[in-house]
Design a protein around this motif. Structure first.
Motif, PDB file in Angstrom:
ATOM      1  N   ASN A  25     -16.201  17.556  26.457  1.00  0.00           N
ATOM      2  CA  ASN A  25     -17.222  16.525  26.631  1.00  0.00           C
ATOM      3  C   ASN A  25     -17.931  16.745  27.957  1.00  0.00           C
ATOM      4  N   CYS A  26     -19.053  16.083  28.132  1.00  0.00           N
ATOM      5  CA  CYS A  26     -19.762  16.091  29.407  1.00  0.00           C
ATOM      6  C   CYS A  26     -19.109  15.064  30.322  1.00  0.00           C
ATOM      7  N   SER A  27     -18.816  15.453  31.561  1.00  0.00           N
ATOM      8  CA  SER A  27     -18.187  14.492  32.483  1.00  0.00           C
ATOM      9  C   SER A  27     -19.180  13.432  32.944  1.00  0.00           C
ATOM     10  N   LEU A  28     -20.469  13.700  32.787  1.00  0.00           N
ATOM     11  CA  LEU A  28     -21.476  12.710  33.192  1.00  0.00           C
ATOM     12  C   LEU A  28     -21.629  11.602  32.158  1.00  0.00           C
ATOM     13  N   THR A  29     -21.627  11.964  30.884  1.00  0.00           N
ATOM     14  CA  THR A  29     -21.818  10.966  29.829  1.00  0.00           C
ATOM     15  C   THR A  29     -20.514  10.570  29.160  1.00  0.00           C
ATOM     16  N   GLY A  30     -19.499  11.429  29.234  1.00  0.00           N
ATOM     17  CA  GLY A  30     -18.231  11.167  28.571  1.00  0.00           C
ATOM     18  C   GLY A  30     -18.289  11.402  27.067  1.00  0.00           C
ATOM     19  N   ARG A  31     -19.374  12.039  26.609  1.00  0.00           N
ATOM     20  CA  ARG A  31     -19.551  12.289  25.180  1.00  0.00           C
ATOM     21  C   ARG A  31     -19.849  13.756  24.900  1.00  0.00           C
ATOM     22  N   LYS A  32     -19.885  14.076  23.609  1.00  0.00           N
ATOM     23  CA  LYS A  32     -20.280  15.409  23.177  1.00  0.00           C
ATOM     24  C   LYS A  32     -21.729  15.666  23.594  1.00  0.00           C
ATOM     25  N   PRO A  33     -22.125  16.928  23.716  1.00  0.00           N
ATOM     26  CA  PRO A  33     -23.503  17.224  24.129  1.00  0.00           C
ATOM     27  C   PRO A  33     -24.527  16.737  23.106  1.00  0.00           C
ATOM     28  N   THR A  34     -25.677  16.298  23.624  1.00  0.00           N
ATOM     29  CA  THR A  34     -26.759  15.824  22.758  1.00  0.00           C
ATOM     30  C   THR A  34     -28.088  16.512  23.070  1.00  0.00           C
ATOM     31  N   PHE A  35     -28.106  17.471  24.007  1.00  0.00           N
ATOM     32  CA  PHE A  35     -29.352  18.144  24.363  1.00  0.00           C
ATOM     33  C   PHE A  35     -29.840  19.010  23.211  1.00  0.00           C
ATOM     34  N   GLU A  36     -31.128  19.292  23.196  1.00  0.00           N
ATOM     35  CA  GLU A  36     -31.728  20.074  22.116  1.00  0.00           C
ATOM     36  C   GLU A  36     -31.739  21.573  22.433  1.00  0.00           C
ATOM     37  N   ASP A  37     -32.457  21.976  23.469  1.00  0.00           N
ATOM     38  CA  ASP A  37     -32.575  23.400  23.791  1.00  0.00           C
ATOM     39  C   ASP A  37     -31.790  23.762  25.053  1.00  0.00           C
ATOM     40  N   THR A  38     -31.942  22.972  26.091  1.00  0.00           N
ATOM     41  CA  THR A  38     -31.228  23.218  27.343  1.00  0.00           C
ATOM     42  C   THR A  38     -30.726  21.904  27.909  1.00  0.00           C
ATOM     43  N   CYS A  39     -29.682  22.009  28.706  1.00  0.00           N
ATOM     44  CA  CYS A  39     -29.128  20.833  29.379  1.00  0.00           C
ATOM     45  C   CYS A  39     -29.703  20.776  30.788  1.00  0.00           C
ATOM     46  N   ASN A  40     -30.314  19.660  31.140  1.00  0.00           N
ATOM     47  CA  ASN A  40     -30.953  19.526  32.447  1.00  0.00           C
ATOM     48  C   ASN A  40     -29.949  19.464  33.591  1.00  0.00           C
ATOM     49  N   THR A  41     -28.700  19.110  33.296  1.00  0.00           N
ATOM     50  CA  THR A  41     -27.692  18.958  34.349  1.00  0.00           C
ATOM     51  C   THR A  41     -26.699  20.119  34.384  1.00  0.00           C
ATOM     52  N   PHE A  42     -26.989  21.194  33.668  1.00  0.00           N
ATOM     53  CA  PHE A  42     -26.087  22.336  33.584  1.00  0.00           C
ATOM     54  C   PHE A  42     -25.924  23.011  34.937  1.00  0.00           C
ATOM     55  N   VAL A  43     -24.650  23.240  35.324  1.00  0.00           N
ATOM     56  CA  VAL A  43     -24.320  24.008  36.529  1.00  0.00           C
ATOM     57  C   VAL A  43     -23.300  25.056  36.113  1.00  0.00           C
ATOM     58  N   LEU A  44     -23.639  26.326  36.279  1.00  0.00           N
ATOM     59  CA  LEU A  44     -22.787  27.421  35.825  1.00  0.00           C
ATOM     60  C   LEU A  44     -21.484  27.465  36.618  1.00  0.00           C
TER      61      LEU A  44
END
Length: 90
Positions: A25-44
């Motif tokens: 899950n995403c630690s920011l939302t606590g849910r499964k990903p919902t982005f379409e093409d890219t995640c704006n908060t992605f940090v490698l």
């Protein structure tokens, strides 16, 4: 982009968290990903990305090696069968 494609990206993100009930899950939302093409908060997460790349490389090598091994085993089995057949014929 479907969920499995999204999770490939999430596995390499520093902001991922694992829940034993739901998986990654995403630690920011606590849910499964919902982005379409890219995640704006992605940090490698460099370490995790390197681990994943190494596993992919090893699994590709193992797949190729196992096919070669299968042919060797099949060849040996056929030779043994032929030898047994010749001894039984005589």
């Amino acid at each position: 982009m479907n969920l499995s494609e999204q999770l490939v990206l999430c596995k390499k993100c520093e902001k991922r968290k694992f829940d034993p009930n739901t998986g990654i899950n995403c630690s920011l939302t606590g849910r499964k990903p919902t982005f379409e093409d890219t995640c704006n908060t992605f940090v490698l997460d460099v370490n995790e990305a390197e681990k994943i790349a190494a596993k992919d490389k090893v699994s590709t090598y193992v797949k190729e090696d196992s096919k070669e091994s299968m042919w060797w085993v099949l060849g040996v089995v056929l030779i043994v069968i032929k030898i047994i057949w010749r001894f039984n014929r005589d």
